[in-house]
Motif scaffolding. Structure first.
Motif, PDB file in Angstrom:
ATOM      1  N   ARG A 167      44.965  50.650  18.964  1.00  0.00           N
ATOM      2  CA  ARG A 167      46.369  50.551  19.169  1.00  0.00           C
ATOM      3  C   ARG A 167      46.454  50.979  20.661  1.00  0.00           C
ATOM      4  N   SER A 168      45.872  52.255  21.107  1.00  0.00           N
ATOM      5  CA  SER A 168      46.481  52.744  22.238  1.00  0.00           C
ATOM      6  C   SER A 168      45.903  52.071  23.476  1.00  0.00           C
ATOM      7  N   PRO A 169      46.856  51.916  24.389  1.00  0.00           N
ATOM      8  CA  PRO A 169      46.406  51.029  25.733  1.00  0.00           C
ATOM      9  C   PRO A 169      45.338  52.000  26.247  1.00  0.00           C
ATOM     10  N   GLU A 170      45.161  53.192  26.398  1.00  0.00           N
ATOM     11  CA  GLU A 170      44.458  54.144  27.191  1.00  0.00           C
ATOM     12  C   GLU A 170      43.115  54.006  26.360  1.00  0.00           C
ATOM     13  N   ILE A 171      42.833  53.873  25.082  1.00  0.00           N
ATOM     14  CA  ILE A 171      41.716  53.563  24.311  1.00  0.00           C
ATOM     15  C   ILE A 171      41.271  52.202  24.823  1.00  0.00           C
ATOM     16  N   LYS A 172      42.011  51.308  24.794  1.00  0.00           N
ATOM     17  CA  LYS A 172      41.681  49.768  25.470  1.00  0.00           C
ATOM     18  C   LYS A 172      40.750  50.004  26.787  1.00  0.00           C
ATOM     19  N   ASP A 173      41.695  50.570  27.648  1.00  0.00           N
ATOM     20  CA  ASP A 173      41.124  50.583  29.050  1.00  0.00           C
ATOM     21  C   ASP A 173      39.885  51.528  29.050  1.00  0.00           C
ATOM     22  N   ASN A 174      39.584  52.628  28.108  1.00  0.00           N
ATOM     23  CA  ASN A 174      38.267  53.306  27.940  1.00  0.00           C
ATOM     24  C   ASN A 174      37.339  52.410  27.552  1.00  0.00           C
ATOM     25  N   GLY A 175      37.697  51.761  26.570  1.00  0.00           N
ATOM     26  CA  GLY A 175      36.553  50.671  25.965  1.00  0.00           C
ATOM     27  C   GLY A 175      36.044  49.677  27.156  1.00  0.00           C
ATOM     28  N   THR A 176      37.199  49.354  27.833  1.00  0.00           N
ATOM     29  CA  THR A 176      36.686  48.234  28.684  1.00  0.00           C
ATOM     30  C   THR A 176      35.826  48.763  29.789  1.00  0.00           C
TER      31      THR A 176
END
Length: 186
Positions: free
Chosen positions: A64-73
């Protein structure tokens, strides 16, 4: 005929005066095989990288969180680079690394893939933290057992990656945690 023999006898010492052809450099020696401990560490590090990559790939669709998405990338990018360096190192020593997840990691991945939104964010960061912490013992043993500088370098790189993402997990977990309070109870 005598004249030909004398001529050859006179020219024969001159042949010894010609410059010698340069010698070819020796072929590089094949890298010695890894010790059992080094090979085991490389396999464990590879399996760890595979798990982190698989977990990170889920963030694009499930977080959900864009920060988590960025972290995953970023996790995918960093651990793929580390895995590539492991493959190169293993290839020098005729060691083949696995390309499949361990059964436990596959089970975690299956659980994560069923989650979305905040529940995924929490579970992902917990899985990221737990997976990074689990490799600590293997990394610590490498520094005391191996004599191979390339293996030590790989262990150091993995330790730095894990520390970076453990820190990220600890910083994000409180922000994405939800607390449930029961009202009306005394």
């Amino acid at each position: 005929m005598r004249h030909g023999l004398w001529t050859m006898a006179a020219l024969f010492p001159l042949c010894a005066c010609t410059p010698a052809y340069p010698r070819l450099p020796p072929l590089p020696d094949k890298a010695p095989p890894f010790t059992t401990a080094d090979a085991a560490f490389l396999q464990q590090a590879n399996e760890h990288d595979l798990a982190q990559i698989a977990f990170g790939k889920l963030t694009s669709d499930h977080a959900r969180s864009p920060e988590i998405k960025d972290n995953g990338t970023q996790v995918v990018k960093d651990y793929e680079a580390h895995r590539k360096s492991l493959s190169t190192l293993a290839g020098k020593h005729d060691l083949t690394l696995t390309t499949t997840l361990l059964a436990d990691d596959q089970a975690k991945l299956d659980r994560l893939s069923k989650l979305h939104g905040k529940s995924f964010d929490r579970a992902y960061m917990t899985a990221l933290r737990d997976e990074s912490q689990s490799s600590g013992a293997a990394i610590a043993s490498v520094f005391t057992t191996t004599k191979d500088s390339d293996v030590k370098t790989s262990a150091t790189d993995l330790q730095k990656l894990d520390q970076r993402y453990i820190s990220a997990a600890y910083s994000w977990l409180p922000q994405i945690a939800t607390r449930r309070h029961k009202t009306g109870q005394k």
